[in-house]
Write a protein that holds these residues in place. Structure first.
Motif, PDB file in Angstrom:
ATOM      1  N   ARG A 188     -26.931   3.792 -53.310  1.00 55.87           N
ATOM      2  CA  ARG A 188     -27.505   2.506 -53.698  1.00 55.87           C
ATOM      3  C   ARG A 188     -28.771   2.779 -54.501  1.00 55.87           C
ATOM      4  N   ASN A 189     -29.297   1.719 -55.109  1.00 53.55           N
ATOM      5  CA  ASN A 189     -30.579   1.848 -55.802  1.00 53.55           C
ATOM      6  C   ASN A 189     -31.608   2.366 -54.817  1.00 53.55           C
ATOM      7  N   GLY A 190     -32.374   3.324 -55.220  1.00 49.77           N
ATOM      8  CA  GLY A 190     -33.406   3.876 -54.362  1.00 49.77           C
ATOM      9  C   GLY A 190     -32.954   5.043 -53.505  1.00 49.77           C
ATOM     10  N   ASP A 191     -31.679   5.407 -53.562  1.00 47.02           N
ATOM     11  CA  ASP A 191     -31.169   6.505 -52.732  1.00 47.02           C
ATOM     12  C   ASP A 191     -31.317   7.876 -53.396  1.00 47.02           C
ATOM     13  N   ARG A 192     -31.926   7.921 -54.566  1.00 47.62           N
ATOM     14  CA  ARG A 192     -32.225   9.166 -55.280  1.00 47.62           C
ATOM     15  C   ARG A 192     -30.979  10.016 -55.557  1.00 47.62           C
ATOM     16  N   LYS A 193     -29.983   9.361 -56.071  1.00 53.02           N
ATOM     17  CA  LYS A 193     -28.713  10.030 -56.397  1.00 53.02           C
ATOM     18  C   LYS A 193     -28.924  11.240 -57.301  1.00 53.02           C
ATOM     19  N   GLU A 194     -29.725  11.092 -58.349  1.00 48.79           N
ATOM     20  CA  GLU A 194     -29.943  12.201 -59.283  1.00 48.79           C
ATOM     21  C   GLU A 194     -30.673  13.359 -58.614  1.00 48.79           C
ATOM     22  N   PHE A 195     -31.601  13.051 -57.734  1.00 50.15           N
ATOM     23  CA  PHE A 195     -32.305  14.096 -56.991  1.00 50.15           C
ATOM     24  C   PHE A 195     -31.312  14.901 -56.149  1.00 50.15           C
ATOM     25  N   VAL A 196     -30.445  14.202 -55.411  1.00 47.05           N
ATOM     26  CA  VAL A 196     -29.458  14.878 -54.562  1.00 47.05           C
ATOM     27  C   VAL A 196     -28.538  15.728 -55.423  1.00 47.05           C
ATOM     28  N   ALA A 197     -28.078  15.185 -56.541  1.00 50.73           N
ATOM     29  CA  ALA A 197     -27.209  15.955 -57.439  1.00 50.73           C
ATOM     30  C   ALA A 197     -27.919  17.206 -57.939  1.00 50.73           C
ATOM     31  N   ASN A 198     -29.161  17.078 -58.354  1.00 57.15           N
ATOM     32  CA  ASN A 198     -29.914  18.226 -58.854  1.00 57.15           C
ATOM     33  C   ASN A 198     -30.099  19.297 -57.790  1.00 57.15           C
ATOM     34  N   VAL A 199     -30.365  18.893 -56.565  1.00 57.92           N
ATOM     35  CA  VAL A 199     -30.527  19.865 -55.476  1.00 57.92           C
ATOM     36  C   VAL A 199     -29.206  20.586 -55.220  1.00 57.92           C
ATOM     37  N   LEU A 200     -28.106  19.841 -55.176  1.00 54.42           N
ATOM     38  CA  LEU A 200     -26.803  20.459 -54.921  1.00 54.42           C
ATOM     39  C   LEU A 200     -26.392  21.411 -56.049  1.00 54.42           C
ATOM     40  N   LEU A 201     -26.799  21.112 -57.262  1.00 53.06           N
ATOM     41  CA  LEU A 201     -26.385  21.914 -58.413  1.00 53.06           C
ATOM     42  C   LEU A 201     -27.309  23.085 -58.704  1.00 53.06           C
ATOM     43  N   SER A 202     -28.490  23.076 -58.125  1.00 53.37           N
ATOM     44  CA  SER A 202     -29.469  24.119 -58.416  1.00 53.37           C
ATOM     45  C   SER A 202     -29.385  25.249 -57.407  1.00 53.37           C
ATOM     46  N   ASN A 203     -29.737  26.443 -57.843  1.00 55.13           N
ATOM     47  CA  ASN A 203     -29.813  27.586 -56.940  1.00 55.13           C
ATOM     48  C   ASN A 203     -31.260  27.941 -56.625  1.00 55.13           C
ATOM     49  N   ASP A 204     -32.184  27.125 -57.094  1.00 54.94           N
ATOM     50  CA  ASP A 204     -33.599  27.475 -57.008  1.00 54.94           C
ATOM     51  C   ASP A 204     -34.411  26.334 -56.388  1.00 54.94           C
ATOM     52  N   ASN A 205     -34.004  25.871 -55.213  1.00 54.22           N
ATOM     53  CA  ASN A 205     -34.680  24.752 -54.574  1.00 54.22           C
ATOM     54  C   ASN A 205     -35.586  25.210 -53.446  1.00 54.22           C
ATOM     55  N   VAL A 206     -36.597  24.428 -53.209  1.00 49.51           N
ATOM     56  CA  VAL A 206     -37.460  24.673 -52.061  1.00 49.51           C
ATOM     57  C   VAL A 206     -36.819  24.022 -50.835  1.00 49.51           C
ATOM     58  N   THR A 207     -37.158  24.547 -49.682  1.00 47.15           N
ATOM     59  CA  THR A 207     -36.546  24.086 -48.440  1.00 47.15           C
ATOM     60  C   THR A 207     -36.719  22.586 -48.234  1.00 47.15           C
ATOM     61  N   SER A 208     -37.901  22.061 -48.519  1.00 48.99           N
ATOM     62  CA  SER A 208     -38.133  20.631 -48.293  1.00 48.99           C
ATOM     63  C   SER A 208     -37.204  19.769 -49.150  1.00 48.99           C
TER      64      SER A 208
END
Length: 154
Positions: A86-106
């Motif tokens: 939904r709006n506000g659920d940060r869909k793009e953020f979640v996608a970026n985290v799932l697609l990246s190999n260089d994320n911080v734990t938080s």
């Protein structure tokens, strides 16, 4: 109750197939109470989880599961769309985290908690097809592990 549901709706659920889904209801109740103050949304998840010093090892298996489930060939897939952000659920953020190999734990913990939140909304608001809910067992097993790992800090 499972017997009644099977008779009423022509399903063939077993207790074992539904254990993780039933456990999710109780774990979510505890999680929303202790972590979100009985009102969960993505902003509150971010505020409450970001300051905690989580260990990536506690989430690595679940992160890999959801990454494999929701991405392929360097992009998100149709299953990812069925999370019904939904709006506000940060869909793009979640996608970026799932697609990246260089994320911080938080970031990983927040993305996983948003996926779990979408499971909660899709389950409790009837968006998950109850006739095939038994096929969601592995999803809820992983969601439960994410909740449990977070709750060890609260």
């Amino acid at each position: 109750m499972i017997e009644w549901i099977n008779e009423k709706y022509g399903t063939n659920f077993t207790e074992e197939e539904l254990t993780n889904i039933k456990d999710f209801s109780l774990l979510w109740n505890i999680f929303e109470n202790l972590v979100c103050g009985n009102h969960c949304n993505v902003n509150r998840l971010d505020q409450r989880l970001n300051p905690v010093e989580f260990q990536i090892a506690d989430f690595q298996e679940n992160f890999q599961y959801f990454k494999n489930r929701y991405t392929e060939n360097g992009t998100t897939n149709g299953r990812f769309e069925h999370l019904n952000f939904r709006n506000g659920d940060r869909k793009e953020f979640v996608a970026n985290v799932l697609l990246s190999n260089d994320n911080v734990t938080s970031d990983i913990v927040l993305a996983l908690s948003i996926i779990v939140f979408r499971y909660r909304n899709n389950l409790f608001h009837g968006l998950k097809n109850f006739m095939q809910i038994d096929l969601q067992e592995e999803n809820f097993r992983n969601a439960n592990q994410v909740i449990k790992s977070i709750l060890t800090h609260f």
